[in-house]
Design a protein around this motif. Structure first.
Motif, PDB file in Angstrom:
ATOM      1  N   HIS A 119       0.834  -1.202   0.000  1.00 31.54           N
ATOM      2  CA  HIS A 119       0.000   0.000   0.000  1.00 31.54           C
ATOM      3  C   HIS A 119       0.872   1.257   0.000  1.00 31.54           C
ATOM      4  N   GLY A 120       1.978   1.206   0.758  1.00 34.77           N
ATOM      5  CA  GLY A 120       2.889   2.349   0.773  1.00 34.77           C
ATOM      6  C   GLY A 120       3.526   2.598  -0.578  1.00 34.77           C
ATOM      7  N   LEU A 121       3.959   1.523  -1.241  1.00 30.66           N
ATOM      8  CA  LEU A 121       4.558   1.662  -2.570  1.00 30.66           C
ATOM      9  C   LEU A 121       3.523   2.109  -3.602  1.00 30.66           C
ATOM     10  N   LEU A 122       2.283   1.651  -3.442  1.00 27.77           N
ATOM     11  CA  LEU A 122       1.216   2.120  -4.330  1.00 27.77           C
ATOM     12  C   LEU A 122       1.002   3.627  -4.153  1.00 27.77           C
ATOM     13  N   LEU A 123       0.978   4.089  -2.903  1.00 32.48           N
ATOM     14  CA  LEU A 123       0.842   5.527  -2.661  1.00 32.48           C
ATOM     15  C   LEU A 123       2.035   6.287  -3.237  1.00 32.48           C
ATOM     16  N   ASN A 161       6.713  12.611 -17.587  1.00 37.03           N
ATOM     17  CA  ASN A 161       6.836  11.636 -16.499  1.00 37.03           C
ATOM     18  C   ASN A 161       5.506  11.052 -16.048  1.00 37.03           C
ATOM     19  N   ASP A 162       4.381  11.594 -16.548  1.00 36.83           N
ATOM     20  CA  ASP A 162       3.077  11.020 -16.195  1.00 36.83           C
ATOM     21  C   ASP A 162       2.958   9.548 -16.599  1.00 36.83           C
ATOM     22  N   PRO A 163       3.414   9.172 -17.807  1.00 39.72           N
ATOM     23  CA  PRO A 163       3.314   7.747 -18.165  1.00 39.72           C
ATOM     24  C   PRO A 163       4.055   6.827 -17.193  1.00 39.72           C
ATOM     25  N   THR A 164       5.226   7.272 -16.701  1.00 42.67           N
ATOM     26  CA  THR A 164       5.971   6.438 -15.760  1.00 42.67           C
ATOM     27  C   THR A 164       5.188   6.248 -14.469  1.00 42.67           C
ATOM     28  N   GLY A 165       4.623   7.341 -13.941  1.00 45.60           N
ATOM     29  CA  GLY A 165       3.816   7.238 -12.735  1.00 45.60           C
ATOM     30  C   GLY A 165       2.591   6.363 -12.933  1.00 45.60           C
ATOM     31  N   ALA A 166       1.963   6.476 -14.102  1.00 44.98           N
ATOM     32  CA  ALA A 166       0.774   5.663 -14.383  1.00 44.98           C
ATOM     33  C   ALA A 166       1.137   4.181 -14.472  1.00 44.98           C
ATOM     34  N   VAL A 167       2.251   3.869 -15.129  1.00 43.92           N
ATOM     35  CA  VAL A 167       2.663   2.468 -15.255  1.00 43.92           C
ATOM     36  C   VAL A 167       3.009   1.888 -13.886  1.00 43.92           C
ATOM     37  N   LEU A 168       3.721   2.647 -13.057  1.00 45.31           N
ATOM     38  CA  LEU A 168       4.061   2.170 -11.715  1.00 45.31           C
ATOM     39  C   LEU A 168       2.803   1.896 -10.898  1.00 45.31           C
ATOM     40  N   THR A 169       1.800   2.774 -11.037  1.00 46.37           N
ATOM     41  CA  THR A 169       0.549   2.585 -10.307  1.00 46.37           C
ATOM     42  C   THR A 169      -0.152   1.308 -10.747  1.00 46.37           C
ATOM     43  N   ALA A 174      -1.542  -4.379  -9.638  1.00 52.19           N
ATOM     44  CA  ALA A 174      -1.531  -5.793 -10.032  1.00 52.19           C
ATOM     45  C   ALA A 174      -0.999  -6.662  -8.896  1.00 52.19           C
ATOM     46  N   TYR A 175       0.035  -6.195  -8.195  1.00 51.43           N
ATOM     47  CA  TYR A 175       0.577  -6.961  -7.068  1.00 51.43           C
ATOM     48  C   TYR A 175      -0.420  -7.050  -5.916  1.00 51.43           C
ATOM     49  N   LEU A 176      -1.154  -5.954  -5.656  1.00 51.30           N
ATOM     50  CA  LEU A 176      -2.132  -5.981  -4.580  1.00 51.30           C
ATOM     51  C   LEU A 176      -3.303  -6.908  -4.894  1.00 51.30           C
ATOM     52  N   GLN A 177      -3.665  -6.989  -6.154  1.00 50.49           N
ATOM     53  CA  GLN A 177      -4.793  -7.839  -6.539  1.00 50.49           C
ATOM     54  C   GLN A 177      -4.388  -9.295  -6.720  1.00 50.49           C
ATOM     55  N   ASP A 178      -3.106  -9.530  -6.963  1.00 54.30           N
ATOM     56  CA  ASP A 178      -2.624 -10.905  -7.144  1.00 54.30           C
ATOM     57  C   ASP A 178      -1.325 -11.079  -6.352  1.00 54.30           C
ATOM     58  N   PRO A 179      -1.421 -11.463  -5.066  1.00 50.11           N
ATOM     59  CA  PRO A 179      -0.218 -11.598  -4.230  1.00 50.11           C
ATOM     60  C   PRO A 179       0.781 -12.627  -4.747  1.00 50.11           C
ATOM     61  N   SER A 349      -5.219   8.021  -8.037  1.00 49.18           N
ATOM     62  CA  SER A 349      -5.684   7.530  -6.741  1.00 49.18           C
ATOM     63  C   SER A 349      -7.109   6.988  -6.811  1.00 49.18           C
ATOM     64  N   ILE A 350      -7.819   7.252  -7.914  1.00 48.03           N
ATOM     65  CA  ILE A 350      -9.159   6.687  -8.089  1.00 48.03           C
ATOM     66  C   ILE A 350      -9.072   5.214  -8.497  1.00 48.03           C
ATOM     67  N   PHE A 351      -7.968   4.822  -9.137  1.00 49.11           N
ATOM     68  CA  PHE A 351      -7.821   3.440  -9.600  1.00 49.11           C
ATOM     69  C   PHE A 351      -7.955   2.432  -8.451  1.00 49.11           C
ATOM     70  N   PRO A 352      -7.287   2.637  -7.296  1.00 46.38           N
ATOM     71  CA  PRO A 352      -7.468   1.685  -6.191  1.00 46.38           C
ATOM     72  C   PRO A 352      -8.904   1.638  -5.678  1.00 46.38           C
ATOM     73  N   LEU A 353      -9.605   2.774  -5.697  1.00 43.27           N
ATOM     74  CA  LEU A 353     -10.996   2.780  -5.258  1.00 43.27           C
ATOM     75  C   LEU A 353     -11.849   1.874  -6.136  1.00 43.27           C
ATOM     76  N   LEU A 354     -11.657   1.974  -7.446  1.00 45.13           N
ATOM     77  CA  LEU A 354     -12.438   1.157  -8.365  1.00 45.13           C
ATOM     78  C   LEU A 354     -12.012  -0.313  -8.332  1.00 45.13           C
ATOM     79  N   ALA A 355     -10.753  -0.558  -7.949  1.00 44.24           N
ATOM     80  CA  ALA A 355     -10.261  -1.940  -7.878  1.00 44.24           C
ATOM     81  C   ALA A 355     -10.646  -2.609  -6.563  1.00 44.24           C
ATOM     82  N   GLY A 356     -11.240  -1.861  -5.629  1.00 43.01           N
ATOM     83  CA  GLY A 356     -11.652  -2.434  -4.350  1.00 43.01           C
ATOM     84  C   GLY A 356     -10.504  -2.738  -3.419  1.00 43.01           C
ATOM     85  N   VAL A 357      -9.389  -1.998  -3.542  1.00 41.42           N
ATOM     86  CA  VAL A 357      -8.225  -2.220  -2.682  1.00 41.42           C
ATOM     87  C   VAL A 357      -8.531  -1.714  -1.273  1.00 41.42           C
TER      88      VAL A 357
END
Length: 443
Positions: A119-123, A161-169, A174-179, A349-357
């Protein structure tokens, strides 16, 4: 159910109010981002407008559309000829700098704020990229007369640099949804998204230039329509192939801005207007989503994270990613201070909300709080730090504008008239096919 007429009325009034506030506060140096967000918050659930809007899916989709317009317009405004001297530095900041910022911010969120590592790395990934719209708007509103090399580097970094931030997110989600996802898969996924975005962006950009120069429409308004269609095509096609659509859109615009294209000024004005509309609409809608009462409990954690990101994470990432450049420590320090966050982190930051994280609402509130703090503090203090770190240049506004026919003093500009003889091989060709020098103007 709200009628279409009511939606159009509310939307047009909010946009006009945003423009009026931007004009009223332009001389005070207030970042436009704060004004647009304030309009949305005042019109939202806890404001006097009482507009009940909580559709995160619609906000994300509208945010993506707005980012497509902003990135394509930003790429079109910066030609490769301008960016080339600072390209390597901008590339280092927009890739290595973003990754380091995400790691540092993620570590702080874990060890200080108590969030789980993922969660910290996602933030950290959400907050890693600076925002082109925020940087451009502050530069214009504060009328900073920065040295050209520094200004170009900051604009190129924030636009790329927006694409890099988006890809990292996306990777962290993906890691949070599939441990069970293997850690070595992250670099491969990152390279895949960036590589496909790079290739498709350049290919579609070259194709767009060819289409614009070969399609001879009698109606000038068709050219912006083609450009708009290609911008959305670049995003959608790249995303469908699991690449970075944001990178593809930016590079597509950059190719157009770097090429000789018919009706280039028309395209520029058209996309500049759409980009402003996208910025206003995106910021206002994001403001509608926020409950100010929920931000107050986030104040201690938000202020701590903001201070760390501004004073530690961003400077460390900048100095490390520019360690082998010839920039002075003052220039690196100023670049570190211009780490404004804007609507891009809020959209991500809306992506995690829609993913149910789990704890997604906390991530959203922290992101929103940090964006407000970053823009308010850094936006208003940029002129002070620009003078402190000596990155400004003398104002040249007193210089005379070039005359239409007579060249200005000290200029080697000439106005030359050519007569084409009957039967010339140039007869019937379009101006773009004449292959004139890049700095030539046709009167």
């Amino acid at each position: 159910m709200i009628s279409l007429e009511s939606l159009i009325l509310a939307g047009s009034l909010l946009v006009l109010l945003s423009i009026a506030l931007m004009r009223a506060f332009s001389n005070f140096g207030v970042p436009t981002l704060i004004l647009f967000l304030a309009v949305g918050m005042l019109a939202g659930n806890e404001g006097p407008g009482h507009i009940a809007f909580g559709n995160y899916g619609a906000a994300r989709d509208l945010g993506i559309v707005a980012l497509i317009l902003i990135l394509f317009s930003g790429g079109q405004d910066i030609s490769w000829k301008m960016v080339r001297p600072v390209a390597l530095r901008a590339l280092s900041l927009s890739t290595l700098g973003v990754i380091l910022t995400a790691l540092f911010a993620g570590a702080f969120a874990h060890f200080v704020l108590g969030l789980p590592w993922l969660h910290g790395l996602l933030l950290g990934a959400i907050l890693s990229a600076t925002d082109a719209a925020a940087v451009f708007s502050v530069f214009r509103s504060r009328r900073l007369n920065l040295r050209k090399d520094v200004a170009l580097l900051l604009e190129a970094e924030s636009a790329s640099n927006d694409p890099t931030g988006a890809v990292l997110t996306v990777v962290m989600l993906a890691y949070l949804q599939d441990p069970n996802l293997s850690w070595w898969g992250a670099p491969l996924r990152f390279l895949q998204q960036m590589g496909l975005g790079l290739v498709l962006g350049l290919v579609l950009g070259k194709t767009l230039v060819l289409v614009l120069n070969r399609a001879r429409f009698h109606v000038e308004g068709m050219y912006p329509v083609i450009g708009l269609s290609f911008a959305f095509l670049a995003y959608a096609a790249t995303q469908a192939l699991h690449g970075s659509g944001f990178l593809a859109v930016y590079l597509c615009g950059l190719v157009v801005g770097s090429s000789n294209v018919v009706h280039k000024r028309t395209l520029g004005r058209f996309f500049d207007g759409l980009a402003w509309l996208g910025q206003i609409g995106m910021f206002v809608i994001l403001g509608l989503l926020v409950f100010p009462s929920r931000l107050l409990p986030m104040a201690p954690a938000g202020l701590g994270l903001s201070a760390f990101l501004i004073l530690v994470a961003r400077p460390a990432a900048v100095f490390l990613s520019l360690a082998f450049s010839s920039l002075t420590w003052k220039e690196k320090a100023f670049i570190s201070w211009v780490g404004l966050r804007g609507a891009v982190p809020i959209v991500l930051s809306i992506f995690p909300l829609l993913a149910g994280v789990s704890q997604a609402q906390t991530l959203f509130n922290l992101t929103f709080f940090l964006v407000l703090a970053s823009t308010a503090l850094q936006g208003w203090t940029l002129p002070i730090f620009a003078r402190l770190f000596q990155v400004t240049q003398p104002d040249d506004s007193h210089l005379k504008s070039p005359l239409e026919f007579a060249p200005p003093p000290g200029s080697d500009t000439e106005l030359i008239e050519f007569a084409l003889p009957f039967g010339s091989g140039l007869a019937g060709k379009s101006v773009i096919e004449l292959k004139l020098p890049e700095d030539a103007l046709v009167v």
